[in-house]
Motif scaffolding. Structure first.
Motif, PDB file in Angstrom:
ATOM      1  N   ASP A 131       0.818  -1.209   0.000  1.00  0.00           N
ATOM      2  CA  ASP A 131       0.000   0.000   0.000  1.00  0.00           C
ATOM      3  C   ASP A 131       0.851   1.258   0.000  1.00  0.00           C
ATOM      4  O   ASP A 131       0.327   2.359  -0.001  1.00  0.00           O
ATOM      5  CB  ASP A 131      -0.944  -0.004   1.207  1.00  0.00           C
ATOM      6  N   ALA A 132       2.164   1.098  -0.007  1.00  0.00           N
ATOM      7  CA  ALA A 132       3.080   2.222  -0.166  1.00  0.00           C
ATOM      8  C   ALA A 132       3.387   2.392  -1.646  1.00  0.00           C
ATOM      9  O   ALA A 132       3.404   1.429  -2.400  1.00  0.00           O
ATOM     10  CB  ALA A 132       4.373   1.992   0.620  1.00  0.00           C
ATOM     11  N   MET A 133       3.645   3.624  -2.056  1.00  0.00           N
ATOM     12  CA  MET A 133       3.977   3.873  -3.459  1.00  0.00           C
ATOM     13  C   MET A 133       5.296   3.201  -3.789  1.00  0.00           C
ATOM     14  O   MET A 133       6.292   3.399  -3.119  1.00  0.00           O
ATOM     15  CB  MET A 133       4.078   5.373  -3.726  1.00  0.00           C
ATOM     16  N   THR A 134       5.290   2.394  -4.832  1.00  0.00           N
ATOM     17  CA  THR A 134       6.465   1.623  -5.213  1.00  0.00           C
ATOM     18  C   THR A 134       7.452   2.475  -5.995  1.00  0.00           C
ATOM     19  O   THR A 134       7.067   3.306  -6.808  1.00  0.00           O
ATOM     20  CB  THR A 134       6.035   0.424  -6.082  1.00  0.00           C
ATOM     21  N   SER A 135       8.739   2.274  -5.749  1.00  0.00           N
ATOM     22  CA  SER A 135       9.778   2.936  -6.514  1.00  0.00           C
ATOM     23  C   SER A 135       9.994   2.195  -7.826  1.00  0.00           C
ATOM     24  O   SER A 135      10.445   1.061  -7.843  1.00  0.00           O
ATOM     25  CB  SER A 135      11.086   2.975  -5.720  1.00  0.00           C
ATOM     26  N   LEU A 194      -5.662   3.026   7.833  1.00  0.00           N
ATOM     27  CA  LEU A 194      -4.478   2.606   7.090  1.00  0.00           C
ATOM     28  C   LEU A 194      -3.394   3.662   7.275  1.00  0.00           C
ATOM     29  O   LEU A 194      -3.665   4.862   7.169  1.00  0.00           O
ATOM     30  CB  LEU A 194      -4.813   2.451   5.612  1.00  0.00           C
ATOM     31  N   HIS A 195      -2.170   3.212   7.536  1.00  0.00           N
ATOM     32  CA  HIS A 195      -1.067   4.178   7.611  1.00  0.00           C
ATOM     33  C   HIS A 195       0.010   3.815   6.598  1.00  0.00           C
ATOM     34  O   HIS A 195       0.253   2.639   6.307  1.00  0.00           O
ATOM     35  CB  HIS A 195      -0.490   4.278   9.027  1.00  0.00           C
ATOM     36  N   GLY A 199       2.026   8.848   6.783  1.00  0.00           N
ATOM     37  CA  GLY A 199       1.236   8.993   7.994  1.00  0.00           C
ATOM     38  C   GLY A 199      -0.093   8.254   7.902  1.00  0.00           C
ATOM     39  O   GLY A 199      -0.382   7.545   6.927  1.00  0.00           O
ATOM     40  N   VAL A 200      -0.928   8.419   8.919  1.00  0.00           N
ATOM     41  CA  VAL A 200      -2.227   7.752   8.974  1.00  0.00           C
ATOM     42  C   VAL A 200      -3.199   8.445   8.026  1.00  0.00           C
ATOM     43  O   VAL A 200      -3.298   9.670   7.995  1.00  0.00           O
ATOM     44  CB  VAL A 200      -2.786   7.763  10.406  1.00  0.00           C
ATOM     45  N   GLN A 201      -3.906   7.654   7.227  1.00  0.00           N
ATOM     46  CA  GLN A 201      -4.893   8.196   6.300  1.00  0.00           C
ATOM     47  C   GLN A 201      -6.208   8.393   7.047  1.00  0.00           C
ATOM     48  O   GLN A 201      -7.050   7.492   7.100  1.00  0.00           O
ATOM     49  CB  GLN A 201      -5.062   7.267   5.101  1.00  0.00           C
ATOM     50  N   ALA A 202      -6.369   9.575   7.607  1.00  0.00           N
ATOM     51  CA  ALA A 202      -7.523   9.829   8.469  1.00  0.00           C
ATOM     52  C   ALA A 202      -8.314  11.062   8.067  1.00  0.00           C
ATOM     53  O   ALA A 202      -9.322  11.372   8.692  1.00  0.00           O
ATOM     54  CB  ALA A 202      -7.053   9.985   9.921  1.00  0.00           C
ATOM     55  N   ASP A 203      -7.885  11.778   7.040  1.00  0.00           N
ATOM     56  CA  ASP A 203      -8.574  13.010   6.635  1.00  0.00           C
ATOM     57  C   ASP A 203      -9.674  12.703   5.636  1.00  0.00           C
ATOM     58  O   ASP A 203      -9.446  12.039   4.621  1.00  0.00           O
ATOM     59  CB  ASP A 203      -7.582  14.007   6.042  1.00  0.00           C
ATOM     60  N   LEU A 204     -10.871  13.225   5.911  1.00  0.00           N
ATOM     61  CA  LEU A 204     -12.031  13.019   5.052  1.00  0.00           C
ATOM     62  C   LEU A 204     -12.560  14.350   4.540  1.00  0.00           C
ATOM     63  O   LEU A 204     -12.542  15.354   5.255  1.00  0.00           O
ATOM     64  CB  LEU A 204     -13.169  12.347   5.819  1.00  0.00           C
ATOM     65  N   THR A 205     -13.043  14.336   3.304  1.00  0.00           N
ATOM     66  CA  THR A 205     -13.852  15.432   2.777  1.00  0.00           C
ATOM     67  C   THR A 205     -15.180  14.835   2.366  1.00  0.00           C
ATOM     68  O   THR A 205     -15.236  13.984   1.462  1.00  0.00           O
ATOM     69  CB  THR A 205     -13.180  16.111   1.580  1.00  0.00           C
ATOM     70  N   LEU A 206     -16.248  15.239   3.025  1.00  0.00           N
ATOM     71  CA  LEU A 206     -17.583  14.714   2.768  1.00  0.00           C
ATOM     72  C   LEU A 206     -18.447  15.810   2.157  1.00  0.00           C
ATOM     73  O   LEU A 206     -18.453  16.952   2.642  1.00  0.00           O
ATOM     74  CB  LEU A 206     -18.217  14.210   4.062  1.00  0.00           C
ATOM     75  N   ARG A 207     -19.183  15.477   1.096  1.00  0.00           N
ATOM     76  CA  ARG A 207     -20.025  16.458   0.412  1.00  0.00           C
ATOM     77  C   ARG A 207     -21.442  15.912   0.262  1.00  0.00           C
ATOM     78  O   ARG A 207     -21.639  14.728  -0.023  1.00  0.00           O
ATOM     79  CB  ARG A 207     -19.469  16.779  -0.982  1.00  0.00           C
ATOM     80  N   PRO A 218     -10.646  10.163  14.297  1.00  0.00           N
ATOM     81  CA  PRO A 218      -9.781  10.076  15.486  1.00  0.00           C
ATOM     82  C   PRO A 218      -8.999   8.772  15.521  1.00  0.00           C
ATOM     83  O   PRO A 218      -9.546   7.694  15.255  1.00  0.00           O
ATOM     84  CB  PRO A 218     -10.770  10.165  16.647  1.00  0.00           C
ATOM     85  N   SER A 219      -7.719   8.860  15.825  1.00  0.00           N
ATOM     86  CA  SER A 219      -6.866   7.670  15.795  1.00  0.00           C
ATOM     87  C   SER A 219      -6.508   7.141  17.174  1.00  0.00           C
ATOM     88  O   SER A 219      -5.880   6.081  17.279  1.00  0.00           O
ATOM     89  CB  SER A 219      -5.575   7.975  15.025  1.00  0.00           C
ATOM     90  N   ALA A 220      -6.913   7.841  18.243  1.00  0.00           N
ATOM     91  CA  ALA A 220      -6.497   7.436  19.586  1.00  0.00           C
ATOM     92  C   ALA A 220      -6.935   6.010  19.911  1.00  0.00           C
ATOM     93  O   ALA A 220      -6.174   5.228  20.497  1.00  0.00           O
ATOM     94  CB  ALA A 220      -7.049   8.411  20.624  1.00  0.00           C
ATOM     95  N   GLN A 221      -8.162   5.647  19.522  1.00  0.00           N
ATOM     96  CA  GLN A 221      -8.678   4.308  19.808  1.00  0.00           C
ATOM     97  C   GLN A 221      -8.806   3.469  18.545  1.00  0.00           C
ATOM     98  O   GLN A 221      -9.530   2.470  18.527  1.00  0.00           O
ATOM     99  CB  GLN A 221     -10.054   4.425  20.483  1.00  0.00           C
ATOM    100  N   ALA A 222      -8.090   3.861  17.485  1.00  0.00           N
ATOM    101  CA  ALA A 222      -8.222   3.172  16.210  1.00  0.00           C
ATOM    102  C   ALA A 222      -7.304   1.958  16.120  1.00  0.00           C
ATOM    103  O   ALA A 222      -6.243   1.917  16.750  1.00  0.00           O
ATOM    104  CB  ALA A 222      -7.905   4.131  15.065  1.00  0.00           C
ATOM    105  N   TRP A 223      -7.717   0.997  15.347  1.00  0.00           N
ATOM    106  CA  TRP A 223      -6.844  -0.101  14.938  1.00  0.00           C
ATOM    107  C   TRP A 223      -6.155   0.366  13.660  1.00  0.00           C
ATOM    108  O   TRP A 223      -6.822   0.766  12.695  1.00  0.00           O
ATOM    109  CB  TRP A 223      -7.657  -1.367  14.674  1.00  0.00           C
ATOM    110  N   GLU A 224      -4.832   0.314  13.615  1.00  0.00           N
ATOM    111  CA  GLU A 224      -4.073   0.834  12.486  1.00  0.00           C
ATOM    112  C   GLU A 224      -3.209  -0.261  11.878  1.00  0.00           C
ATOM    113  O   GLU A 224      -2.677  -1.118  12.579  1.00  0.00           O
ATOM    114  CB  GLU A 224      -3.185   2.003  12.920  1.00  0.00           C
ATOM    115  N   THR A 225      -3.058  -0.203  10.554  1.00  0.00           N
ATOM    116  CA  THR A 225      -2.216  -1.164   9.839  1.00  0.00           C
ATOM    117  C   THR A 225      -1.706  -0.513   8.566  1.00  0.00           C
ATOM    118  O   THR A 225      -2.307   0.443   8.058  1.00  0.00           O
ATOM    119  CB  THR A 225      -3.007  -2.441   9.487  1.00  0.00           C
ATOM    120  N   ASN A 226      -0.596  -1.040   8.047  1.00  0.00           N
ATOM    121  CA  ASN A 226      -0.090  -0.577   6.756  1.00  0.00           C
ATOM    122  C   ASN A 226      -0.511  -1.499   5.617  1.00  0.00           C
ATOM    123  O   ASN A 226      -0.034  -1.355   4.498  1.00  0.00           O
ATOM    124  CB  ASN A 226       1.442  -0.458   6.782  1.00  0.00           C
ATOM    125  N   ASP A 227      -1.415  -2.422   5.894  1.00  0.00           N
ATOM    126  CA  ASP A 227      -1.844  -3.409   4.906  1.00  0.00           C
ATOM    127  C   ASP A 227      -3.353  -3.303   4.710  1.00  0.00           C
ATOM    128  O   ASP A 227      -4.137  -3.515   5.639  1.00  0.00           O
ATOM    129  CB  ASP A 227      -1.459  -4.813   5.382  1.00  0.00           C
TER     130      ASP A 227
END
Length: 307
Positions: A131-135, A194-195, A199-207, A218-227
């Motif tokens: 999920d990271a940008m590949t070189s 997902l991180h 960084g953690v992908q937590a920003d949303l724009t809702l329309r 909020p990430s304080a109580q979140a389950w986070e993974t890079n996968d």
């Protein structure tokens, strides 16, 4: 043109892609001294420097970048010509190196590659899931499938399909924690995030119609993974609400394993693109690109959620 100029070009391109002249020499069965001498002669012939050398890295000069673009076109044309002469039939051979996000790669792309292999059995595949940008340069990737607007202007991009990300959660979680009706009600919930290296992908724009809400999950109580595949598994297990591409979770939503949260609110498009660094792709890569474009067009992903 000297009879070995194509060899010089291959050495130069390999040095760029591997990030090391000695590694390029090994790939082409040249000693470090021979590789260095050939590059020196090439620069002397052009009366310009192609690399800025440091103790740890090779960095292209402006002239080197220009030469690289033309070398790739020239070498690919030669490779395709040799392939056409070597086999006066339509057989396609070689290896395609492809990169994709983990969730999409495991749950759709693997099956599609099996079908591609059935059509072109002499083409081997090297698949990188991340999920990271590949070189592209250091990992020798021919083709990458990515979601969202391409940000690297040095890469070529082809749009393959529409897509947007959706908030979603398991029905059991929503029954237990409540189903948000407005963005403001997200604050009392747990999340699966997902991180990446950014960084953690937590920003949303809702329309919704004329209303726009910027929200940070909020990430304080979140389950986070890079996968992304792990994130999907946690969503299915009821760990919280996640933010996933529609292509990753469409089958789960249609089957009732996940529900869309705030379905009346739209998120920005994150269309699917194929990224590649060569202007002239090898035949096997071109065929795979067209095959994937057809699969995206034909695959029944259902209608994208609408407002």
């Amino acid at each position: 043109m000297r009879h070995d100029r194509l060899g010089d070009m291959r050495l130069f391109v390999a040095a760029v892609e591997l990030g090391s002249l000695s590694a390029a020499g090994r790939k082409l069965e040249l000693s470090p001294a021979a590789a260095s001498a050939r590059l020196h002669k090439l620069e002397k012939a052009f009366e310009t420097r192609l690399f800025e050398r440091t103790t740890r890295h090779l960095r292209l000069t402006e002239e080197g970048q220009l030469y690289l673009e033309h070398c790739r076109v020239a070498l690919q044309a030669v490779d395709d010509a040799e392939l056409a002469l070597a086999s006066r039939r339509t057989a396609v051979r070689g290896k395609v190196r492809i990169a994709a996000t983990s969730d999409f790669g495991r749950h759709l792309l693997l099956d599609w590659l099996d079908d591609f292999s059935a059509a072109y059995p002499d083409v081997a595949v090297s698949l990188t899931l991340s999920d990271a940008m590949t070189s592209f340069l250091h990992e020798e990737i021919d083709l990458a499938i990515r979601f969202g607007t391409p940000t690297d202007g040095a890469l070529n991009a082809r749009r393959l399909a529409g897509n947007r990300r959706v908030l979603c959660a398991a029905p059991a979680y929503l029954e237990r924690a409540g189903r948000p009706a407005q963005p403001a009600e997200l604050g009392g919930h747990r999340f699966v995030l997902l991180h990446t290296r950014d960084g953690v992908q937590a920003d949303l724009t809702l329309r919704r119609q004329d209303a726009v809400v910027e929200y940070r999950l909020p990430s304080a109580q979140a389950w986070e993974t890079n996968d992304g595949d792990v994130a999907r598994a946690w969503l299915l297990a009821g760990r919280g609400i996640g933010f996933k591409s529609w292509w990753d979770v469409a089958a789960d939503i249609r089957a009732g394993r996940l529900d869309v949260v705030l379905p009346d609110w739209e998120t920005p498009a994150a269309d699917v693109h194929a990224l590649f660094h060569r202007r002239l792709l090898p035949l096997r890569v071109r065929l795979l690109l067209e095959f994937l474009a057809e699969r995206f067009a034909a695959h029944d992903q259902g209608q994208l959620p609408t407002t």
